[in-house]
Design a protein around this motif. Sequence first.
Motif, short mmCIF file in Angstrom:
data_model
loop_
_atom_site.label_atom_id
_atom_site.label_comp_id
_atom_site.label_asym_id
_atom_site.label_seq_id
_atom_site.Cartn_x
_atom_site.Cartn_y
_atom_site.Cartn_z
N UNK A 61 -31.88 102.78 0.26
CA UNK A 61 -32.13 104.05 0.95
C UNK A 61 -31.90 103.93 2.45
N UNK A 62 -31.32 102.81 2.89
CA UNK A 62 -31.05 102.61 4.31
C UNK A 62 -29.57 102.28 4.47
N UNK A 63 -28.86 103.11 5.21
CA UNK A 63 -27.42 102.94 5.38
C UNK A 63 -27.10 101.80 6.35
N UNK A 64 -25.91 101.23 6.20
CA UNK A 64 -25.42 100.26 7.18
C UNK A 64 -24.89 101.00 8.40
N UNK A 65 -25.09 100.40 9.54
CA UNK A 65 -24.70 101.03 10.79
C UNK A 65 -23.37 100.46 11.28
N UNK A 66 -22.58 101.32 11.91
CA UNK A 66 -21.36 100.91 12.60
C UNK A 66 -21.63 100.94 14.09
N UNK A 67 -21.00 100.07 14.85
CA UNK A 67 -21.27 100.01 16.30
C UNK A 67 -21.20 101.36 17.00
N UNK A 68 -20.20 102.17 16.67
CA UNK A 68 -20.03 103.44 17.37
C UNK A 68 -21.17 104.42 17.11
N UNK A 69 -21.92 104.20 16.05
CA UNK A 69 -23.04 105.10 15.77
C UNK A 69 -24.21 104.90 16.74
N UNK A 70 -24.23 103.78 17.43
CA UNK A 70 -25.27 103.55 18.44
C UNK A 70 -25.24 104.62 19.52
N UNK A 71 -24.08 105.19 19.74
CA UNK A 71 -23.92 106.18 20.81
C UNK A 71 -24.74 107.44 20.55
N UNK A 72 -25.13 107.67 19.31
CA UNK A 72 -25.85 108.89 18.96
C UNK A 72 -27.36 108.81 19.21
N UNK A 93 -22.96 89.05 15.10
CA UNK A 93 -21.65 89.60 14.76
C UNK A 93 -21.61 91.10 15.05
N UNK A 94 -22.72 91.78 14.75
CA UNK A 94 -22.78 93.23 15.03
C UNK A 94 -22.67 93.48 16.54
N UNK A 95 -23.45 92.76 17.33
CA UNK A 95 -23.39 92.95 18.78
C UNK A 95 -22.03 92.54 19.34
N UNK A 96 -21.42 91.51 18.76
CA UNK A 96 -20.10 91.09 19.21
C UNK A 96 -19.08 92.20 19.01
N UNK A 97 -19.32 93.07 18.04
CA UNK A 97 -18.40 94.17 17.76
C UNK A 97 -18.61 95.37 18.67
N UNK A 98 -19.57 95.27 19.60
CA UNK A 98 -19.85 96.40 20.50
C UNK A 98 -19.21 96.22 21.87
N UNK A 99 -18.23 95.34 21.97
CA UNK A 99 -17.61 95.04 23.26
C UNK A 99 -17.05 96.26 23.97
N UNK A 100 -16.39 97.13 23.21
CA UNK A 100 -15.80 98.33 23.81
C UNK A 100 -16.89 99.25 24.36
N UNK A 135 -28.30 90.49 24.97
CA UNK A 135 -27.45 91.55 24.40
C UNK A 135 -27.75 92.89 25.06
N UNK A 136 -29.03 93.17 25.28
CA UNK A 136 -29.42 94.42 25.92
C UNK A 136 -28.93 94.47 27.36
N UNK A 137 -29.02 93.35 28.04
CA UNK A 137 -28.65 93.29 29.45
C UNK A 137 -27.18 93.62 29.66
N UNK A 138 -26.33 93.11 28.81
CA UNK A 138 -24.90 93.37 28.97
C UNK A 138 -24.55 94.83 28.73
N UNK A 139 -25.36 95.50 27.95
CA UNK A 139 -25.16 96.93 27.72
C UNK A 139 -25.85 97.78 28.78
N UNK A 140 -26.68 97.17 29.60
CA UNK A 140 -27.42 97.95 30.59
C UNK A 140 -28.60 98.68 30.01
N UNK A 141 -29.00 98.31 28.78
CA UNK A 141 -30.16 98.95 28.17
C UNK A 141 -31.45 98.48 28.83
N UNK A 142 -32.47 99.30 28.73
CA UNK A 142 -33.76 99.00 29.35
C UNK A 142 -34.68 98.36 28.32
N UNK A 143 -34.92 97.07 28.46
CA UNK A 143 -35.80 96.37 27.52
C UNK A 143 -37.24 96.84 27.71
#
Length: 208
Positions: A61-72, A93-100, A135-143
């Motif tokens: 009942x839980x879908x797999x996420x794609x990197x681009x879905x984080x934007x939502x 591996x998932x975070x490695x795919x968020x380079x773009x 991983x959060x730091x490279x994205x500029x996310x607020x921990x």
Amino acid sequence: MASTKIYIVYYSLYGHVEKMAREIQRGANSVQGVEATLWQVPETLPELVLGKMKAPPKANDVAEIRPEQLLNADGFLFGFPSRFGMMPAQCKAFFDATGEIAASQALAGKPAGIFWSTGFHGGGQELTALTAITQLAHHGMLYVPLGYTFGEGMFEMGEVKGGSSYGAGTFAGDGSRQPTKLELQQAFHQGKYVAEITRRLNNLSLPA
């Protein structure tokens, strides 16, 4: 008014992190105006290996996420079991795919919390979160650490309890131990806490 969207993104091999994630979702959804959604990080191990490891089936009942879905999402809670004090290869591996996405800084300024499971006391109850912050730091996310906002539950000495000021956690032991009532209460609190902060930030009117 549009709802504040919280994505709870997790990887769980034996179900401990999944159980924590569901309680975190309950906590986040208890905040008015917040919509919390569970997502699974894609598995990288082949079925043959998973079978030999006696891993149970993934939640259907839980879908797999794609990197681009984080934007939502407006905010996040990332959960995973510890592997030598770090997130497992599946999450890396998932975070490695968020380079773009990182290059565009599209997630910059969005709050994120971390939760985890370890085998025993020396398994990385704090280090797992600390190493994941990169991983959060490279994205500029607020921990968003939990701090000691859970109150007396943070100082419990009468029973084994995972978690720390970095976030909610549990101990799996040999795999038979499940998250305790206190650990699940801390997970609920973290979900609610991060959701409240995300909602406040999301509702700020920033000058143009």
